[in-house]
Scaffold this active site. Structure first.
Site, short mmCIF file in Angstrom:
data_model
loop_
_atom_site.label_atom_id
_atom_site.label_comp_id
_atom_site.label_asym_id
_atom_site.label_seq_id
_atom_site.Cartn_x
_atom_site.Cartn_y
_atom_site.Cartn_z
N GLU A 174 55.22 15.71 -30.30
CA GLU A 174 54.36 15.37 -29.16
C GLU A 174 54.86 16.21 -28.00
OE1 GLU A 174 52.94 15.01 -26.13
OE2 GLU A 174 54.17 13.25 -25.71
N GLU A 228 53.44 22.05 -21.34
CA GLU A 228 54.85 21.66 -21.52
C GLU A 228 55.56 22.55 -22.52
OE1 GLU A 228 55.11 17.52 -22.41
OE2 GLU A 228 54.43 16.90 -20.42
#
Length: 642
Positions: free
Chosen positions: A94, A103
């Protein structure tokens, strides 16, 4: 062991050194992380923090089957003496943000396929797809470009025009992530169907190299192409039977089952320039990305794969997108707000007024000039704001009318003001360093520091400010602080306890900023004035305190107190950074969309297992500390505070 932490105080403008517990930053990060919100997201794959994970694994009886490696994935070693005995055949991750790749998902997957997993591995999630929809929206476009600002004067209408550099500037590359479901459908016109822009198969080697993906579309209507709305979905399995989507309600097949999230929302991207499009005439929307960032362009035909022109990430070269964030653009472009300030300003200006404007990148100085001030000075602390305002003044032929001083206002000298005394001190107040509503009390500190430069009887606008609060029940925002207890059969009370412990630290107990126009809520009490700050006088030496009780007028769950500032420009004119209108019968709140309000969560009401019936009042104690500029507070579901 105690440690000293340096921080810039946004209220006083000074650098302070504070003694904190050595784990202070760690606890602050946990307390504000919204991990609980992620656990409440039932569609989501979640990997908790390593320290909590070890304890949760042990508590749930999986210590012999799950090994927690507290490393970044690029530091994991494989081999007989490594962290992994061999390459893995299943990759579970994730790594996503609202933009999907922001990210570092692409370089992390790229490394994993090269060094950590087998060639024929399976990945969970299996695939992600990014979608886009082209729209015309004056409201959203106002978050990115400076519109002409109109000022009504005794000599007729004056128009403040933006410099050509602002018009040409492609803007900042950063995405604007918002709760798109809270944007009214009346605020935009859909120009295209929902377009699947690109997909990433995580079970195969992934590249982090820059790339572009074009999709031809036929415009649904004619209009001005300005904004790209974007979101993504992920398919957990190869067959695509288990799907998690971030699509807004109008793009959902079953909008009534919409999952609320705050960790993943939707994206607003701005085209470098607005472009006219014609209904039925095909165009190409192009999604560009590098390893961390996505941006869009509109073209007549698909770009050549070898053409590097469109691969360059847009960079702001006008200074405005570095100085003003999206809400600030919207605030400056709000003509009603400008009219309000202009009307108030016209009532305090007198012949011969010498004005000093103290705000970051404010047009108040231009209003003062057009409304008849004899001389106007404006202070711009940063180089970016100094350069931007110089450009605005020049294009409006005001470079000889308004003096821009590039220094901190407390360092002003008589020479900076050409030996003149200020008869009117102006502020919005707005400062780019402010996070919480009361941080703009920096204006009061400035007013105090320039007291020696004020003429006898000088007028200060705004003349006062007041801190207001209301008790609310949130539709969804309470979830980011709600304990989880059990998540998909796993006992995660350990994590709940860790977050609760982190919230015991000083700064993490404070209110936190949220743009509440994105987070619907109902007021359970009447708005109440908590503290008043008199800008006509210098800052007092003694703390200012307020204690009281807020009676709950409507049934509901008291999730928290919302706080905001109101500025009394003149005796007859007030500007609110919070509630704009009295609550309706049901208590639905209408918040200022240009400002963030402060939310103080009442932790005892964030547990869904607590019954709705409870105390009929909320007690509070609030204190303003002049020496530090801090406001400390406590709200409690009780009749009194000790």
């Amino acid at each position: 062991m105690k440690v000293f932490c340096g921080r810039a105080n946004p209220t006083t403008g000074s650098l302070e050194w504070l003694e904190e517990d050595e784990h202070y930053d760690y606890h602050q990060e946990i307390a504000r992380s919204s991990y609980a919100d992620m656990l409440h997201d039932k569609d989501r794959v979640f990997k908790p923090m390593a320290e909590a994970a070890v304890k949760i694994v042990e508590k749930n009886g999986f210590s012999d089957k799950i090994k927690v490696i507290n490393k970044h994935s690029t530091e994991v070693t494989v081999g007989p003496d490594g962290d992994l005995p061999c390459r893995a055949n299943i990759l579970i991750t994730e790594l996503f943000d609202t933009e999907l790749i922001g990210e570092g998902a692409l370089p992390s997957y790229e490394h994993a396929h090269k060094h950590l997993v087998q060639e024929d591995c399976e990945a969970v999630p299996h695939r992600a797809t990014v979608y886009a929809q082209l729209v015309e929206s004056r409201r959203m476009w106002s978050w990115n470009k400076l519109f002409p600002v109109r000022v009504q004067t005794s000599l007729g209408e004056q128009v403040i025009i933006p410099p050509s550099e602002l018009e040409r500037c492609p803007g900042a590359p950063s995405v604007y992530d918002i709760q798109l479901n809270q944007v009214s459908s009346a605020d935009f016109t859909v120009l295209s169907d929902v377009l699947p822009m690109f997909s990433v198969d995580f079970s195969k080697p992934v590249s982090s190299s820059a790339a572009c993906h074009s999709r031809q579309f036929v415009p649904l209507v004619s209009g001005q192409a300005q904004v790209v709305l974007s979101w993504w979905d992920i398919e957990m399995d190869p067959e695509g039977k288990i799907k998690c989507t971030m699509a807004p309600f109008w793009a959902q097949t079953e909008p009534q089952e919409l999952q609320w999230r705050d960790h993943w929302m939707q994206c607003v991207y701005f085209l470098p320039q607005e472009e006219p499009i014609v209904q039925g005439l095909p165009r190409c929307l192009v999604a560009h990305h590098d390893d961390y960032c996505v941006w869009y362009s509109l073209q007549k035909t698909s770009p050549d794969a070898n053409d590097s022109t469109y691969q360059v990430r847009p960079v702001c070269d006008c200074q405005a997108h570095l100085l003003w964030n999206r809400p600030r653009f919207g605030e400056i472009n709000d003509q009603d707000r400008t009219d309000h300030y202009a009307h108030a300003l016209s009532t305090v200006l007198v012949p011969g007024s010498i004005c000093l404007c103290v705000s970051d990148g404010s047009l108040l100085s231009v209003l003062a000039h057009h409304l008849g001030a004899e001389q106007v000075f404006t202070v711009e602390s940063s180089v970016a704001s100094f350069r931007l305002m110089k450009r605005i003044f020049k294009v409006n032929h005001l470079e000889d009318k308004i003096s821009v001083i590039n220094k901190r206002p407390e360092l002003l000298t008589s020479a900076d003001l050409e030996g003149k005394k200020v008869s009117l001190l102006l502020g919005e107040p707005f400062f780019t360093t402010s996070l919480l509503p009361w941080h703009n009390l920096y204006f009061w500190y400035v007013r105090t520091s320039v007291d020696q430069h004020l003429a006898p009887g000088a007028v200060v606008m705004p003349q006062a400010a007041s801190l207001h609060a209301v008790i609310v029940e949130f539709r969804d925002l309470w979830r980011i602080r709600s304990p989880c207890g059990d998540c998909e059969g796993f006992d995660v009370h350990i994590m709940d306890d860790m977050v609760r412990h982190s919230l015991d630290f000083r700064e993490s107990r404070e209110a936190e900023p949220h743009p509440l126009w994105e987070y619907p809520c109902r007021s359970l009490s009447e708005p109440q004035e908590i503290l008043t700050f008199n800008f006509q006088k210098p800052i007092p030496q003694q703390p200012m305190q307020s204690k009281g009780t807020m009676e709950l007028k409507r049934p509901g769950k008291s999730h928290g107190a919302v706080l905001w500032m109101e500025y009394q420009l003149t005796p007859d004119s007030t500007v609110s950074t919070g509630l704009l209108n009295p609550a309706e019968d049901k208590g639905d709140c209408c918040w200022n969309p240009h400002c963030k309000q402060a939310v103080y969560f009442l932790s005892t009401t964030l547990d869904p297992r607590v019954p709705l019936d409870g105390p009929q009042s909320v007690s509070y104690a609030v204190e303003f500390h002049p020496l530090t500029g801090d406001i400390t507070m406590e709200f409690r579901l009780a009749d009194t505070l000790n």
